[in-house]
Design a protein around this motif. Sequence first.
Motif, PDB file in Angstrom:
ATOM      1  N   ASP A 280      -4.439   8.926  -0.366  1.00 23.96           N
ATOM      2  CA  ASP A 280      -4.623   9.711   0.758  1.00 23.96           C
ATOM      3  C   ASP A 280      -5.546   9.144   1.291  1.00 23.96           C
ATOM      4  O   ASP A 280      -5.838   9.548   2.487  1.00 23.96           O
ATOM      5  CB  ASP A 280      -5.020  11.214   0.027  1.00 23.96           C
ATOM      6  CG  ASP A 280      -3.936  11.869  -0.587  1.00 23.96           C
ATOM      7  OD1 ASP A 280      -2.867  11.484  -0.209  1.00 23.96           O
ATOM      8  OD2 ASP A 280      -4.208  12.741  -1.144  1.00 23.96           O
ATOM      9  N   LYS A 281      -6.595   8.173   1.102  1.00 23.46           N
ATOM     10  CA  LYS A 281      -7.799   7.675   1.657  1.00 23.46           C
ATOM     11  C   LYS A 281      -7.444   6.287   2.091  1.00 23.46           C
ATOM     12  O   LYS A 281      -7.538   5.739   3.279  1.00 23.46           O
ATOM     13  CB  LYS A 281      -8.897   7.638   0.765  1.00 23.46           C
ATOM     14  CG  LYS A 281     -10.027   7.176   1.596  1.00 23.46           C
ATOM     15  CD  LYS A 281     -11.440   6.983   0.607  1.00 23.46           C
ATOM     16  CE  LYS A 281     -12.077   8.590   0.113  1.00 23.46           C
ATOM     17  NZ  LYS A 281     -13.178   8.385  -0.559  1.00 23.46           N
ATOM     18  N   PHE A 282      -6.852   5.398   1.149  1.00 25.16           N
ATOM     19  CA  PHE A 282      -6.462   4.032   1.543  1.00 25.16           C
ATOM     20  C   PHE A 282      -5.122   3.595   1.758  1.00 25.16           C
ATOM     21  O   PHE A 282      -4.257   4.308   1.162  1.00 25.16           O
ATOM     22  CB  PHE A 282      -7.272   3.130   0.337  1.00 25.16           C
ATOM     23  CG  PHE A 282      -8.775   3.247   0.186  1.00 25.16           C
ATOM     24  CD1 PHE A 282      -9.550   2.532   1.311  1.00 25.16           C
ATOM     25  CD2 PHE A 282      -9.525   3.970  -0.888  1.00 25.16           C
ATOM     26  CE1 PHE A 282     -11.187   2.831   1.096  1.00 25.16           C
ATOM     27  CE2 PHE A 282     -10.731   4.257  -0.819  1.00 25.16           C
ATOM     28  CZ  PHE A 282     -11.713   3.469   0.104  1.00 25.16           C
ATOM     29  N   VAL A 283      -5.076   2.688   2.529  1.00 27.20           N
ATOM     30  CA  VAL A 283      -3.531   2.120   2.913  1.00 27.20           C
ATOM     31  C   VAL A 283      -3.631   0.632   2.753  1.00 27.20           C
ATOM     32  O   VAL A 283      -4.482  -0.089   3.252  1.00 27.20           O
ATOM     33  CB  VAL A 283      -3.103   2.669   4.309  1.00 27.20           C
ATOM     34  CG1 VAL A 283      -1.751   2.247   4.651  1.00 27.20           C
ATOM     35  CG2 VAL A 283      -3.658   4.163   4.465  1.00 27.20           C
ATOM     36  N   MET A 284      -2.485   0.360   2.323  1.00 29.58           N
ATOM     37  CA  MET A 284      -2.290  -1.412   2.243  1.00 29.58           C
ATOM     38  C   MET A 284      -2.250  -1.748   3.878  1.00 29.58           C
ATOM     39  O   MET A 284      -1.933  -0.946   4.718  1.00 29.58           O
ATOM     40  CB  MET A 284      -1.132  -1.606   1.634  1.00 29.58           C
ATOM     41  CG  MET A 284      -0.980  -1.660  -0.016  1.00 29.58           C
ATOM     42  SD  MET A 284      -2.133  -2.440  -0.645  1.00 29.58           S
ATOM     43  CE  MET A 284      -1.355  -4.107  -0.824  1.00 29.58           C
ATOM     44  N   PRO A 285      -2.609  -3.149   3.928  1.00 24.46           N
ATOM     45  CA  PRO A 285      -2.642  -3.871   5.381  1.00 24.46           C
ATOM     46  C   PRO A 285      -1.228  -3.762   5.912  1.00 24.46           C
ATOM     47  O   PRO A 285      -0.036  -3.665   5.057  1.00 24.46           O
ATOM     48  CB  PRO A 285      -3.049  -5.101   5.123  1.00 24.46           C
ATOM     49  CG  PRO A 285      -2.956  -5.329   3.666  1.00 24.46           C
ATOM     50  CD  PRO A 285      -2.925  -4.141   2.926  1.00 24.46           C
ATOM     51  N   ARG A 286      -0.999  -3.691   7.131  1.00 23.14           N
ATOM     52  CA  ARG A 286       0.380  -4.147   7.739  1.00 23.14           C
ATOM     53  C   ARG A 286       1.057  -5.429   7.001  1.00 23.14           C
ATOM     54  O   ARG A 286       0.084  -6.181   6.538  1.00 23.14           O
ATOM     55  CB  ARG A 286       0.429  -4.427   9.371  1.00 23.14           C
ATOM     56  CG  ARG A 286      -0.381  -3.253  10.061  1.00 23.14           C
ATOM     57  CD  ARG A 286      -0.275  -3.345  11.424  1.00 23.14           C
ATOM     58  NE  ARG A 286      -0.978  -4.622  11.618  1.00 23.14           N
ATOM     59  CZ  ARG A 286      -1.607  -5.130  12.957  1.00 23.14           C
ATOM     60  NH1 ARG A 286      -1.194  -4.402  13.887  1.00 23.14           N
ATOM     61  NH2 ARG A 286      -2.254  -6.428  12.933  1.00 23.14           N
ATOM     62  N   PRO A 287       2.139  -5.436   6.872  1.00 21.56           N
ATOM     63  CA  PRO A 287       3.050  -6.569   6.187  1.00 21.56           C
ATOM     64  C   PRO A 287       2.349  -7.962   6.871  1.00 21.56           C
ATOM     65  O   PRO A 287       2.097  -8.950   6.210  1.00 21.56           O
ATOM     66  CB  PRO A 287       4.428  -6.436   6.504  1.00 21.56           C
ATOM     67  CG  PRO A 287       4.460  -4.927   6.534  1.00 21.56           C
ATOM     68  CD  PRO A 287       3.317  -4.426   7.276  1.00 21.56           C
ATOM     69  N   SER A 288       2.252  -8.029   8.128  1.00 21.00           N
ATOM     70  CA  SER A 288       1.505  -9.325   8.771  1.00 21.00           C
ATOM     71  C   SER A 288       0.082  -9.771   8.307  1.00 21.00           C
ATOM     72  O   SER A 288      -0.197 -10.655   8.505  1.00 21.00           O
ATOM     73  CB  SER A 288       1.684  -9.339  10.276  1.00 21.00           C
ATOM     74  OG  SER A 288       0.803  -8.214  10.888  1.00 21.00           O
ATOM     75  N   SER A 289      -0.445  -8.833   7.871  1.00 27.01           N
ATOM     76  CA  SER A 289      -1.704  -9.020   7.265  1.00 27.01           C
ATOM     77  C   SER A 289      -2.015  -9.069   5.752  1.00 27.01           C
ATOM     78  O   SER A 289      -3.071  -9.152   5.433  1.00 27.01           O
ATOM     79  CB  SER A 289      -2.910  -7.869   7.937  1.00 27.01           C
ATOM     80  OG  SER A 289      -2.933  -7.896   9.458  1.00 27.01           O
ATOM     81  N   GLU A 290      -0.946  -8.788   5.120  1.00 22.98           N
ATOM     82  CA  GLU A 290      -0.838  -8.847   3.529  1.00 22.98           C
ATOM     83  C   GLU A 290      -1.431 -10.217   2.992  1.00 22.98           C
ATOM     84  O   GLU A 290      -2.376 -10.247   1.993  1.00 22.98           O
ATOM     85  CB  GLU A 290       0.533  -8.556   2.957  1.00 22.98           C
ATOM     86  CG  GLU A 290       0.693  -7.014   3.090  1.00 22.98           C
ATOM     87  CD  GLU A 290       2.029  -6.597   2.359  1.00 22.98           C
ATOM     88  OE1 GLU A 290       2.825  -7.649   2.021  1.00 22.98           O
ATOM     89  OE2 GLU A 290       2.360  -5.402   2.519  1.00 22.98           O
ATOM     90  N   ARG A 291      -1.399 -11.164   3.838  1.00 23.50           N
ATOM     91  CA  ARG A 291      -2.015 -12.700   3.197  1.00 23.50           C
ATOM     92  C   ARG A 291      -3.528 -12.674   3.304  1.00 23.50           C
ATOM     93  O   ARG A 291      -3.985 -13.447   2.636  1.00 23.50           O
ATOM     94  CB  ARG A 291      -1.189 -13.804   4.011  1.00 23.50           C
ATOM     95  CG  ARG A 291      -1.678 -13.888   5.242  1.00 23.50           C
ATOM     96  CD  ARG A 291      -1.159 -15.117   5.995  1.00 23.50           C
ATOM     97  NE  ARG A 291      -1.494 -15.446   7.277  1.00 23.50           N
ATOM     98  CZ  ARG A 291      -0.884 -14.932   8.488  1.00 23.50           C
ATOM     99  NH1 ARG A 291      -0.195 -14.161   8.554  1.00 23.50           N
ATOM    100  NH2 ARG A 291      -1.556 -15.196   9.640  1.00 23.50           N
ATOM    101  N   PHE A 292      -4.274 -11.667   3.800  1.00 19.91           N
ATOM    102  CA  PHE A 292      -5.623 -11.793   4.245  1.00 19.91           C
ATOM    103  C   PHE A 292      -6.333 -10.862   3.218  1.00 19.91           C
ATOM    104  O   PHE A 292      -5.385 -10.016   2.747  1.00 19.91           O
ATOM    105  CB  PHE A 292      -5.878 -11.324   5.541  1.00 19.91           C
ATOM    106  CG  PHE A 292      -5.210 -12.251   6.575  1.00 19.91           C
ATOM    107  CD1 PHE A 292      -5.833 -13.486   6.742  1.00 19.91           C
ATOM    108  CD2 PHE A 292      -4.341 -11.800   7.532  1.00 19.91           C
ATOM    109  CE1 PHE A 292      -5.380 -14.389   7.942  1.00 19.91           C
ATOM    110  CE2 PHE A 292      -3.900 -12.460   8.705  1.00 19.91           C
ATOM    111  CZ  PHE A 292      -4.423 -13.828   8.529  1.00 19.91           C
ATOM    112  N   ASN A 293      -7.614 -10.989   2.929  1.00 20.40           N
ATOM    113  CA  ASN A 293      -8.374  -9.914   2.216  1.00 20.40           C
ATOM    114  C   ASN A 293      -8.562  -8.884   2.946  1.00 20.40           C
ATOM    115  O   ASN A 293      -9.643  -8.649   3.685  1.00 20.40           O
ATOM    116  CB  ASN A 293      -9.781 -10.725   1.737  1.00 20.40           C
ATOM    117  CG  ASN A 293      -9.456 -11.726   0.649  1.00 20.40           C
ATOM    118  OD1 ASN A 293      -8.714 -11.518  -0.036  1.00 20.40           O
ATOM    119  ND2 ASN A 293     -10.298 -13.017   0.926  1.00 20.40           N
TER     120      ASN A 293
END
Length: 111
Positions: A63-76
Motif C-alpha cells: 500500500d506504500k511502495f510500488v515497483m518502478p515503471r517497466p521502462s525503469s526496472e533495469r535501474f536501482n
Amino acid sequence: MIIVDQIRGVALALPRTTEHLIHDYVKFRVGKIVYVNISPDETLMGFGYPKEERAALVALEPDKFVMPRPSSERFNWVRVRLSAIDEAEMRELVVESWRMVVPKKVSALIP
C-alpha cells in the motif's frame, strides 16, 4: 500528505544536488544521476533503491511502495505513494537515495 516543496527542501539541502523538470517530472540529481523524481500528478516519488531488495520492500508494504515503471526496472529504483509517508520517512528515503550516488566523503557530510 507530503508535497513537492517538502521534498525540494530536503533534496536541495544535500550537497551537489540540482533540480530539473523533465517530461513533467521534477527530478533531483547529482551530476547526471537522478536519485529522486516526483510524478507529474505529485502522488508518487521515485527514489534510488537496490534492485535486489525492492521486490521484498514492495511485498512487505504494497500500500506504500510500488515497483518502478517497466521502462525503469533495469535501474536501482522503486516508488512510494506520497500519501502513505510522513516527513521523517520522506527525508530518510531522499537522503539514503542521495547517498547511493555521491562519494562516501560527500555522504559523510550529512548525518
